[in-house]
Design a protein around this motif. Sequence first.
Motif, PDB file in Angstrom:
ATOM      1  N   UNK A 134      -0.264 -29.040  18.058  1.00  8.39           N
ATOM      2  CA  UNK A 134       0.077 -29.429  16.052  1.00  8.39           C
ATOM      3  C   UNK A 134       1.145 -30.911  16.319  1.00  8.39           C
ATOM      4  N   UNK A 135       1.914 -31.069  17.529  1.00  6.21           N
ATOM      5  CA  UNK A 135       2.314 -32.102  17.529  1.00  6.21           C
ATOM      6  C   UNK A 135       1.475 -33.518  17.657  1.00  6.21           C
ATOM      7  N   UNK A 136       1.129 -33.219  19.422  1.00  5.80           N
ATOM      8  CA  UNK A 136       0.230 -33.787  19.346  1.00  5.80           C
ATOM      9  C   UNK A 136      -1.021 -34.344  17.493  1.00  5.80           C
ATOM     10  N   UNK A 137      -1.514 -33.552  17.775  1.00  4.80           N
ATOM     11  CA  UNK A 137      -2.861 -33.190  16.465  1.00  4.80           C
ATOM     12  C   UNK A 137      -2.099 -34.534  15.023  1.00  4.80           C
ATOM     13  N   UNK A 138      -0.638 -33.975  15.068  1.00  5.31           N
ATOM     14  CA  UNK A 138      -0.185 -35.121  13.654  1.00  5.31           C
ATOM     15  C   UNK A 138       0.384 -36.430  14.571  1.00  5.31           C
ATOM     16  N   UNK A 139       0.745 -36.892  15.415  1.00  9.59           N
ATOM     17  CA  UNK A 139       0.876 -37.761  15.853  1.00  9.59           C
ATOM     18  C   UNK A 139      -0.762 -38.419  16.482  1.00  9.59           C
ATOM     19  N   UNK A 140      -1.749 -37.798  16.208  1.00  9.80           N
ATOM     20  CA  UNK A 140      -3.052 -38.089  16.237  1.00  9.80           C
ATOM     21  C   UNK A 140      -3.517 -38.547  14.909  1.00  9.80           C
ATOM     22  N   UNK A 141      -3.041 -37.998  13.909  1.00 11.92           N
ATOM     23  CA  UNK A 141      -3.254 -38.268  12.675  1.00 11.92           C
ATOM     24  C   UNK A 141      -2.194 -38.956  11.717  1.00 11.92           C
ATOM     25  N   UNK A 142      -1.484 -39.563  11.956  1.00  9.02           N
ATOM     26  CA  UNK A 142      -0.665 -40.780  12.146  1.00  9.02           C
ATOM     27  C   UNK A 142      -2.087 -42.147  12.709  1.00  9.02           C
ATOM     28  N   UNK A 143      -2.059 -41.418  13.534  1.00  8.56           N
ATOM     29  CA  UNK A 143      -2.594 -43.354  14.211  1.00  8.56           C
ATOM     30  C   UNK A 143      -3.746 -43.230  13.820  1.00  8.56           C
ATOM     31  N   UNK A 144      -4.908 -42.126  13.528  1.00  5.45           N
ATOM     32  CA  UNK A 144      -6.366 -42.578  12.651  1.00  5.45           C
ATOM     33  C   UNK A 144      -5.530 -43.358  10.796  1.00  5.45           C
ATOM     34  N   UNK A 145      -4.312 -42.650  10.456  1.00  2.00           N
ATOM     35  CA  UNK A 145      -4.020 -43.231   9.120  1.00  2.00           C
ATOM     36  C   UNK A 145      -3.860 -44.671   9.244  1.00  2.00           C
ATOM     37  N   UNK A 146      -2.729 -45.382  10.454  1.00  2.00           N
ATOM     38  CA  UNK A 146      -2.932 -46.639  10.504  1.00  2.00           C
ATOM     39  C   UNK A 146      -3.884 -47.437  10.768  1.00  2.00           C
ATOM     40  N   UNK A 147      -5.472 -46.714  11.539  1.00  2.00           N
ATOM     41  CA  UNK A 147      -5.872 -47.606  11.430  1.00  2.00           C
ATOM     42  C   UNK A 147      -6.456 -46.607  10.770  1.00  2.00           C
ATOM     43  N   UNK A 148      -7.144 -46.629   9.529  1.00  2.37           N
ATOM     44  CA  UNK A 148      -7.627 -46.512   8.414  1.00  2.37           C
ATOM     45  C   UNK A 148      -7.176 -47.452   7.760  1.00  2.37           C
ATOM     46  N   UNK A 149      -5.496 -47.301   7.206  1.00  2.00           N
ATOM     47  CA  UNK A 149      -5.170 -48.113   6.604  1.00  2.00           C
ATOM     48  C   UNK A 149      -5.171 -50.343   6.958  1.00  2.00           C
ATOM     49  N   UNK A 150      -5.196 -50.043   8.112  1.00  2.00           N
ATOM     50  CA  UNK A 150      -5.031 -51.425   9.401  1.00  2.00           C
ATOM     51  C   UNK A 150      -6.840 -51.811   8.649  1.00  2.00           C
ATOM     52  N   UNK A 151      -7.867 -51.045   8.443  1.00  2.00           N
ATOM     53  CA  UNK A 151      -9.102 -51.570   8.227  1.00  2.00           C
ATOM     54  C   UNK A 151     -10.014 -51.100   7.343  1.00  2.00           C
ATOM     55  N   UNK A 152      -8.595 -51.513   6.151  1.00  2.00           N
ATOM     56  CA  UNK A 152      -8.997 -51.487   4.490  1.00  2.00           C
ATOM     57  C   UNK A 152      -9.405 -52.823   4.529  1.00  2.00           C
ATOM     58  N   UNK A 153      -9.869 -53.362   3.291  1.00  2.00           N
ATOM     59  CA  UNK A 153     -10.607 -54.620   3.276  1.00  2.00           C
ATOM     60  C   UNK A 153      -9.728 -55.657   2.773  1.00  2.00           C
ATOM     61  N   UNK A 154      -8.570 -54.665   2.010  1.00  7.60           N
ATOM     62  CA  UNK A 154      -7.485 -55.920   1.596  1.00  7.60           C
ATOM     63  C   UNK A 154      -6.475 -56.196   2.694  1.00  7.60           C
ATOM     64  N   UNK A 155      -6.631 -55.132   3.854  1.00  6.93           N
ATOM     65  CA  UNK A 155      -5.638 -55.789   5.220  1.00  6.93           C
ATOM     66  C   UNK A 155      -5.930 -56.546   6.134  1.00  6.93           C
ATOM     67  N   UNK A 156      -7.561 -56.365   7.018  1.00  9.69           N
ATOM     68  CA  UNK A 156      -8.146 -57.041   7.452  1.00  9.69           C
ATOM     69  C   UNK A 156      -8.700 -58.645   6.933  1.00  9.69           C
ATOM     70  N   UNK A 157      -8.036 -58.329   5.380  1.00 15.34           N
ATOM     71  CA  UNK A 157      -7.814 -60.525   5.058  1.00 15.34           C
ATOM     72  C   UNK A 157      -6.878 -60.673   5.692  1.00 15.34           C
ATOM     73  N   UNK A 158      -5.559 -59.522   5.655  1.00 15.86           N
ATOM     74  CA  UNK A 158      -4.433 -60.386   5.843  1.00 15.86           C
ATOM     75  C   UNK A 158      -4.441 -60.191   7.911  1.00 15.86           C
ATOM     76  N   UNK A 159      -4.819 -59.844   7.995  1.00 12.10           N
ATOM     77  CA  UNK A 159      -4.872 -59.698   9.909  1.00 12.10           C
ATOM     78  C   UNK A 159      -6.285 -60.987  10.630  1.00 12.10           C
ATOM     79  N   UNK A 160      -5.341 -60.873  11.602  1.00 11.43           N
ATOM     80  CA  UNK A 160      -6.498 -61.340  12.566  1.00 11.43           C
ATOM     81  C   UNK A 160      -7.140 -60.724  12.990  1.00 11.43           C
ATOM     82  N   UNK A 161      -8.353 -60.749  13.216  1.00 11.96           N
ATOM     83  CA  UNK A 161      -9.271 -60.490  13.979  1.00 11.96           C
ATOM     84  C   UNK A 161      -8.790 -59.656  15.820  1.00 11.96           C
TER      85      UNK A 161
END
Length: 171
Positions: A134-161
């Motif tokens: 479960x601890x590994x799953x929680x860490x994996x979920x946090x990583x997916x949430x980070x990728x999801x947040x970084x992939x949102x349009x408003x975040x992608x516009x502010x990040x370098x490719x």
Amino acid sequence: MTTVDRVQPPPTAVRPKAVARTGLYALLAVNAVVVAVFFVRAGFASNALIVLGRLAGLYGALLMAFQLFLVARLPWLDRRIGMDRLTSWHRRVGFGLVWTLSAHVVFIVHGYARPASVGPVEELTELATTAEGVLRAVVALVLFLVVGAVSARFARRRLAYETWHFVHLYT
């Protein structure tokens, strides 16, 4: 002047793009049915939240596999559908994946917390420290949430490719 007539396919011919798209939909549908059959054969829990959480987790795993399939750069699929369309589908499925995995965690944690009469944060902490994986799953979920947040349009516009690609690929 020489003209070259373009050879038109017969009107009854099926376009390769339509065949590939239908094949992808069929592949996803068959896998969704297989997941549902396995889910039903495993039996139901007495707690409806746990049942929903397990089902969300199974479909989350299916979406995760489908995500990788969409951007695997398979030549036969890329030629028929195009990498731009596959990437667009990958993006839409990705947000569905984040929501499905989040629903999995919410349903499971609340499903186990209710009978124990504890709060969800306390139950998540208990599960992460005592249940295997479960601890590994929680860490994996946090990583997916980070990728999801970084992939949102408003975040992608502010990040370098390059930054986005690094976070996305290495997660």
